[in-house]
Write an enzyme that holds these catalytic residues in place. Structure first.
Site, PDB file in Angstrom:
ATOM      1  N   LYS A  53       1.031  -1.329   0.020  1.00 44.73           N
ATOM      2  CA  LYS A  53      -0.007  -0.038  -0.119  1.00 44.73           C
ATOM      3  C   LYS A  53       0.956   1.260   0.069  1.00 44.73           C
ATOM      4  O   LYS A  53       0.592   2.313  -0.710  1.00 44.73           O
ATOM      5  CB  LYS A  53      -0.909   0.083   1.237  1.00 44.73           C
ATOM      6  CG  LYS A  53      -1.944   0.812   1.200  1.00 44.73           C
ATOM      7  CD  LYS A  53      -1.808   2.001   2.316  1.00 44.73           C
ATOM      8  CE  LYS A  53      -0.907   1.985   3.494  1.00 44.73           C
ATOM      9  NZ  LYS A  53      -0.352   3.055   4.120  1.00 44.73           N
ATOM     10  N   GLN A  97      -5.374  -1.890   9.973  1.00 50.07           N
ATOM     11  CA  GLN A  97      -5.177  -3.256   9.173  1.00 50.07           C
ATOM     12  C   GLN A  97      -5.817  -4.604   9.986  1.00 50.07           C
ATOM     13  O   GLN A  97      -5.372  -4.574  11.368  1.00 50.07           O
ATOM     14  CB  GLN A  97      -3.645  -3.457   9.151  1.00 50.07           C
ATOM     15  CG  GLN A  97      -3.337  -4.703   8.291  1.00 50.07           C
ATOM     16  CD  GLN A  97      -3.477  -4.823   6.892  1.00 50.07           C
ATOM     17  OE1 GLN A  97      -3.991  -3.862   5.980  1.00 50.07           O
ATOM     18  NE2 GLN A  97      -4.396  -5.873   6.530  1.00 50.07           N
ATOM     19  N   ASP A 120     -11.301   2.090   3.790  1.00 46.97           N
ATOM     20  CA  ASP A 120     -11.186   0.765   3.830  1.00 46.97           C
ATOM     21  C   ASP A 120     -12.605  -0.087   3.704  1.00 46.97           C
ATOM     22  O   ASP A 120     -13.181  -1.042   3.406  1.00 46.97           O
ATOM     23  CB  ASP A 120     -10.512   0.220   4.778  1.00 46.97           C
ATOM     24  CG  ASP A 120      -9.735  -1.343   4.535  1.00 46.97           C
ATOM     25  OD1 ASP A 120      -9.502  -1.501   3.134  1.00 46.97           O
ATOM     26  OD2 ASP A 120      -9.549  -2.058   5.559  1.00 46.97           O
TER      27      ASP A 120
END
Ligand code: NAP
Length: 286
Positions: A53, A97, A120
């Site tokens: 990323k 994450q 996300d």
């Protein structure tokens, strides 16, 4: 021979568009999109994803910051950083994450993430907004799967889509997105009885299981579109495989995603595009 749904090329095209729009935003407003990632614990797959990323962000002209925490960190410490990032106007997207280390309550942490920065798309409020038909960032992997269907002009409306898997990050939001696109959606999971009789009815078959080569050609209706989100390294194997047995599925499908190079690369493209959209929105409010 089926159409190969090329996630590498599609992702590349999306990331090039993002780069153009990022440069245009910066020239016009002086704002450069910024994404912050909270990386807690030492999960190698998470570390790999976050560094991919970082590279992809840099290539798209997006600022990327990573906040690492040891697996011994407390939930309160992570939430303190999250609160600071929520309040930081130079940060447009926040990625917590998945998975957080054992002992941390992931939904509780995600619930503290501002929805306008949830690029996300997996915070409970973003999921709820999707369910309610309100605007929200969509979970990146499912959004990438639907985007692939669009980019290859594969119709969704009226089709029977079968999603195998019901995880919060993948199967459930995928089912909702396909429903939003007017597919008739069936969701299967580990307690589904006679799975093959259901997968054989699918016009669009989505595998989100986490079991290597679990869906075989005989479980697929001839002419079906097959999207494989799976990414597995079987014990002792030297390469990654999907949840679909590619060679036998290839014989019957009309279109199929390879692994690697299918669904996988789409996730980061969606993440970067969401970060750009968040920065564009912030620029209107500045
Ligand atoms: P997960 O949280 O483990 O969920 C797996 C789902 O599959 C569960 O809903 C489970 O059902 C279902 N399942 C398990 N065994 C089954 C069976 N025998 N028959 C039918 N359903 C079964 O996994 P995930 O996080 O959704 O990930 C799924 C796969 O996608 C993994 O290979 C992962 O690596 C991959 N993935 C890829 C990306 C990407 O490419 N960017 C992103 C995320 C995940 P229950 O709910 O009943 O347990």
């Amino acid at each position: 021979m089926p159409i190969i749904l090329d996630g590498n090329q599609t992702s590349k095209a999306i990331r090039a568009d993002v780069r153009r729009e990022v440069d245009e935003l910066f020239t016009r407003t002086g704002i450069r999109p910024c994404i912050a990632a909270i990386l807690a614990g030492d999960n190698p797959a998470s570390q790999k994803y976050v560094s991919m990323k970082e590279r992809a962000s840099a290539a798209a002209g997006i600022v990327s910051r990573t906040y690492p925490f040891p697996s011994t960190a407390s939930q309160a410490e992570v939430e303190e950083t999250l609160a600071a990032l929520n309040a930081d106007q130079s940060v447009h997207g926040i990625l917590v994450q998945h998975p957080l280390p054992k002992g941390m309550n992931e939904p509780e942490v995600l619930a503290k993430l501002l929805p306008e920065k949830d690029v996300d798309g997996i915070a409970p409020i973003s999921m709820g907004r999707l369910l309610a038909g309100m605007s929200a960032f969509h979970a990146c992997t499912p959004a990438g799967m639907v985007e692939l269907l669009h980019r290859y002009n594969l119709p969704i409306a009226g089709k029977h889509a079968v999603v195998v898997g019901r995880s919060v990050i993948l199967g459930k939001p995928l089912a909702l997105l396909l429903l939003q696109e007017n597919a008739t959606v069936t969701v299967c999971h580990s307690r589904t009885v006679d799975l093959a009789s259901i997968t054989r009815q699918a016009d669009i078959l989505c595998a989100a299981i986490g079991k290597p080569e679990f869906i075989t050609g005989d479980m697929i209706k001839p002419g079906a579109v097959v999207l494989d989100a799976g990414y597995n390294r079987p014990e002792g194997a030297s390469k990654d495989v999907g949840d679909v047995h590619y060679d036998s599925a290839f014989e019957v499908a009309s279109a199929i995603t390879p692994v690697p190079g299918g669904v996988g690369p789409m996730t980061i493209a969606m993440l970067l595009r969401n970060t750009l959209r968040s920065a564009q929105r912030a620029s209107l409010e500045a």
